[in-house]
Design a protein around this motif. Structure first.
Motif, PDB file in Angstrom:
ATOM      1  N   MET A   1      29.886  44.284  36.180  1.00 47.33           N
ATOM      2  CA  MET A   1      29.074  45.344  36.489  1.00 47.33           C
ATOM      3  C   MET A   1      28.577  45.344  38.088  1.00 47.33           C
ATOM      4  O   MET A   1      28.637  44.406  38.717  1.00 47.33           O
ATOM      5  N   GLU A   2      28.319  46.635  38.597  1.00 48.48           N
ATOM      6  CA  GLU A   2      27.593  46.713  39.830  1.00 48.48           C
ATOM      7  C   GLU A   2      26.491  47.424  39.586  1.00 48.48           C
ATOM      8  O   GLU A   2      26.381  48.332  38.874  1.00 48.48           O
ATOM      9  N   LEU A   3      25.403  47.207  40.634  1.00 47.08           N
ATOM     10  CA  LEU A   3      24.300  48.211  40.496  1.00 47.08           C
ATOM     11  C   LEU A   3      24.227  49.361  41.261  1.00 47.08           C
ATOM     12  O   LEU A   3      24.692  49.393  42.515  1.00 47.08           O
TER      13      LEU A   3
ATOM     14  N   ILE B   1      32.257  48.087  36.607  1.00 46.75           N
ATOM     15  CA  ILE B   1      33.418  48.164  37.697  1.00 46.75           C
ATOM     16  C   ILE B   1      34.964  48.121  36.902  1.00 46.75           C
ATOM     17  O   ILE B   1      35.185  47.635  36.122  1.00 46.75           O
ATOM     18  N   GLU B   2      35.514  49.026  37.450  1.00 42.79           N
ATOM     19  CA  GLU B   2      36.794  49.515  36.636  1.00 42.79           C
ATOM     20  C   GLU B   2      37.891  48.209  36.741  1.00 42.79           C
ATOM     21  O   GLU B   2      37.899  47.610  37.692  1.00 42.79           O
ATOM     22  N   GLY B   3      38.576  48.140  35.612  1.00 42.12           N
ATOM     23  CA  GLY B   3      39.617  46.851  35.677  1.00 42.12           C
ATOM     24  C   GLY B   3      39.118  45.524  35.755  1.00 42.12           C
ATOM     25  O   GLY B   3      39.917  44.594  36.264  1.00 42.12           O
ATOM     26  N   SER B   4      37.592  45.433  35.481  1.00 43.63           N
ATOM     27  CA  SER B   4      37.138  44.237  35.700  1.00 43.63           C
ATOM     28  C   SER B   4      37.098  43.406  34.348  1.00 43.63           C
ATOM     29  O   SER B   4      36.450  42.167  34.089  1.00 43.63           O
ATOM     30  N   GLU B   5      37.538  43.902  33.242  1.00 37.83           N
ATOM     31  CA  GLU B   5      37.675  43.302  31.983  1.00 37.83           C
ATOM     32  C   GLU B   5      37.911  41.776  31.846  1.00 37.83           C
ATOM     33  O   GLU B   5      38.911  41.396  32.317  1.00 37.83           O
TER      34      GLU B   5
END
Lengths: 282, 462
Positions: free
Chosen positions: B360-362, B376-380
């Motif tokens: 995640m980002e804030l 955050i996209e694609g950060s799985e």
């Protein structure tokens, strides 16, 4: 403290205890359960109410000694005290809220397996007292383990006994008995209520669904507090997570994910096996 | 201002590597000399800001001056006027955002260690007792208190001092509510502290009944109509656990923090003597960032797990007390910040084998003023673990509201009550987490106190 005023063995390792608990007796309804502890170090064990007498202020429970904690409960003698006996917990059986006239026109079948005969009894008794005759199937592996047949016989319209080995009544399990009644003896039912081992209730639910008969099952899940606090009793019903302790213990049997429920019952099996082992050594 | 030059007296603690393997209390607390030295740092401000920040307005500089003089009896008497449970509050209050957060010394250096001093005085009282000055004249009126947690205990004690005959009804088999089932032994000892603080309430003449589930065994209505209670205080807490609603939550090895902590605290599952089993994964992930999450992750560590916190915001937003986060880090707890679970992964037997997460980002601050986390996209990624403990907060139990005529609740289930604890039902008062949702011990105590005052006024005017 709660005094055990009567204790008798119904079958090998299966005991009925009648306990003095006036407040619980005053509030108890069919379908509800209590939480019992045998001693200070004891587990909180959920047990379905098997009978209650509001005037005498007593509540009955039936316990099968299977693990350390249930063995500690049945080790207590008549006249001894249970430190904890809390309840009644859970929702009462749905029918107690329904219109009596309507209930009289509904054909109920109760299907109990093993110790499940105990919680079925107050339900059948309640209906009987309200002038509603119901059929009951009680199943066990053999004649010795058929519980409360005399008591049930007095309040049921028809009592059918089924044993796996054919030592008493119908030779076969409760599901086979159900099929026999419907397929060969012309019985018709609008609603089935089943209480017993999870695996039995699963197959009863499947058969009921096949016949298109509404079915209710009472789940004996793991629990600690019994009031909704821990969530150990989570079950999936119709794809939604429910707490057996506060939303149940009775649910629409067609909708219950029995496989998940059976798997969740084994969560502490390793620890329980160790405890059993230790207990037997000492 | 020579006083300012004395550094804050550190408190002795069990070494992290030792305590991470036992359930003994982390902090030993001050000894007499340490307490006196720390007390000597207090400036005894004329307008003490610490008192303003205390939810029960303990006369903090006054008791600290007595500690400095070595007069513990007087120090304890001063605290007793405003707080019944100093040994508990000294241990679990978030002092950094209350009294200590307002301490003048904190502007340039470290604030006075008010919590540790309160604990010292409280423990002194438990050890030596106070001379009972109070004479209670029974007034013949009966009040029922539902729940024996901090709100109920405080309300019951205050009413008893006023002469009411008070009975506390507790659903569980032990007294103390969250102090008993929720907060672990290593932070709040049960026999040495909780049981003895409860004893103090019993000595005021308050009666306790365990195993009574109000809403099931009895109801608020039956207590008032059949058993002669003229008023009822509901301090039933916020005990229902929340889950995330992600796939895999019913796998074996997924538990609520409530279940995990109740097994260990109330049922003492960590103790060989206890019959209650507990499972801990070789690697255990605790989802959440509050005090309960810290309690759960440190409990898992003590049971032998490699344990980590998974929290969707950053360290700055962690709702847990600074001291708990600090202790957890010292004990070797891993913190996975800005990480949010999306699925719990199971093996072929239905047991947890991992936790699927996203980074995640804030973003911009949300309604709560905290910066809201975004995926955050694609950060799985997948985290290996055998156990997941969900610590996402709790909500009030609907059992009492559902069985009490005329008692209204908010949409999320909190009982509607004003600051004095007055509910929508005449004669029924409420306070603590049952009203506010999960908060702190001291706020619950404050609510219990306010309600006791309101109950007294109500019954006097009847």
């Amino acid at each position: 403290m709660f005094k055990i005023i009567e204790k008798r063995e119904l079958a090998p390792d299966i005991w009925l205890m009648n306990v003095e608990a006036p407040r619980v007796a005053r509030s108890a309804q069919p379908g509800q359960f209590v939480i019992v502890r045998a001693c200070e170090a004891g587990e909180r064990i959920p047990l379905t109410v098997a009978d209650y007498d509001r005037e005498k202020g007593t509540v009955s429970i039936v316990i099968q000694a299977v693990g350390v904690s249930t063995r500690k409960i049945v080790a207590l003698a008549e006249g001894e005290l249970l430190p904890d006996f809390a309840g009644p917990l859970g929702q009462p059986s749905a029918f107690i809220h329904e219109d009596i006239e309507e209930l009289r026109h509904r054909k109920f079948l109760f299907i109990a397996g093993g110790v499940g005969a105990a919680p079925v009894y107050p339900q059948v008794k309640w209906l009987h007292e309200h002038g509603i005759g119901v059929d009951v199937i009680v199943g066990a592996r053999n004649s010795e383990f058929i519980l409360l047949a005399d008591e049930l016989g007095k309040v049921a319209r028809n009592l059918y006994i089924a044993t796996d080995d054919g030592s008493e009544g119908f030779h076969g399990n409760v599901t086979a008995m159900l099929r026999e009644l419907i397929d060969n003896r012309g019985a018709e039912y609008d609603e089935i209520i089943t209480i017993g081992p999870m695996i039995m209730m699963k197959y009863v639910a499947l058969a009921a669904k096949e016949y298109g008969i509404k079915a209710t099952a009472s789940l004996n899940t793991l629990m600690i507090d019994g009031t909704g606090m821990c969530g150990a009793c989570r079950v999936s019903v119709g794809g939604h997570t429910k707490f057996a302790c506060v939303d149940g213990p009775e649910f629409d049997a067609w909708q219950i994910d029995f496989d998940e429920a059976m798997r969740r019952q084994t969560m502490y099996r390793t620890q329980e096996a160790e405890a059993n082992h230790k207990c037997r050594i000492s | 201002m020579a006083k300012n030059n004395i550094p804050r007296v550190p408190v002795r603690e069990q070494a992290p590597e030792v305590r991470a393997a036992n359930f003994e209390e982390v902090s030993y607390g001050y000894g007499l000399d340490e307490a006196k030295q720390e007390a000597s740092r207090c400036l005894n401000c004329r307008r003490p800001r610490c008192v303003e920040q205390c939810p029960v307005s303990i006369r903090i500089p006054d008791f600290i001056m007595k500690v400095k003089d070595g007069d513990m009896e007087s120090a304890a008497q001063i605290i007793a006027q405003d707080s019944l449970l100093p040994s508990i509050c000294g241990r679990v209050c978030p002092q950094e955002s209350q009294c200590e957060g307002a301490c003048v010394l904190g502007v340039k250096g470290e604030p006075v260690s008010i919590g540790k001093l309160e604990r010292f005085v409280g423990d002194w009282e438990l050890e030596y007792g106070l001379e009972e000055h109070m004479e209670i004249t029974p007034n013949g009126h009966k009040v029922a208190v539902v729940g024996s947690g901090p709100a109920g205990l405080t309300c019951a004690a205050d009413l008893a001092k006023l002469g009411y005959k008070v009975t506390v009804f507790e659903a569980l088999h032990k007294l103390g509510g969250v102090l008993q089932y929720g907060i672990p032994e290593f932070r709040l000892p049960k026999e040495r502290v909780v049981a003895r603080e409860v004893e103090k309430v019993k000595r005021l003449g308050v009666e306790f009944e365990t195993d009574i589930i109000v809403g099931r065994t009895v109801t608020v209505d039956s207590l008032m109509d059949d058993e002669g209670y003229e008023a009822v205080f509901i301090g039933s807490g916020a005990g229902l656990p929340k889950f995330m609603g992600i796939p895999g939550e019913n796998l074996n090895g997924v538990v609520s923090a409530n279940e995990f902590l109740t097994r260990n605290n109330l049922m003492k599952a960590y103790d060989e003597e206890s019959d209650t089993p507990v499972f801990v994964g070789r690697r255990t992930a605790v989802v959440g960032g509050g005090n309960v999450a810290m309690d759960a992750v440190r409990t898992a560590k003590r049971l032998g797990a490699e344990a980590c916190i998974v929290y969707r915001r950053s360290e700055e937003e962690l709702p847990a007390r600074v001291e708990e986060v600090h202790h957890a880090r010292e004990e070797g707890i891993e913190f996975m910040m800005l990480t949010n679970p999306t699925e719990i992964l199971g093996d072929e037997t239905g047991w947890v084998r991992g936790l699927r997460c996203v980074r995640m980002e804030l973003g911009k601050p949300d309604e709560s003023g905290r910066r809201s986390p975004k995926v955050i996209e694609g950060s799985e990624f997948d985290l290996d673990c055998e156990m997941v403990v969900m610590s996402l907060g709790t909500s009030p139990n609907p059992l009492i509201a559902n069985t009490t005529a005329g008692l209204q609740t908010t949409r999320w289930g909190g009982i509607i009550a004003d600051d004095a604890g007055i509910t929508t039902r005449k004669g029924v008062f409420a306070g603590g987490d049952a009203v506010t949702g999960a908060a702190t011990v001291i706020l619950a105590m404050g609510a219990g106190r306010a309600a006791a005052k309101a109950i007294d006024e109500y019954l006097r005017s009847k």
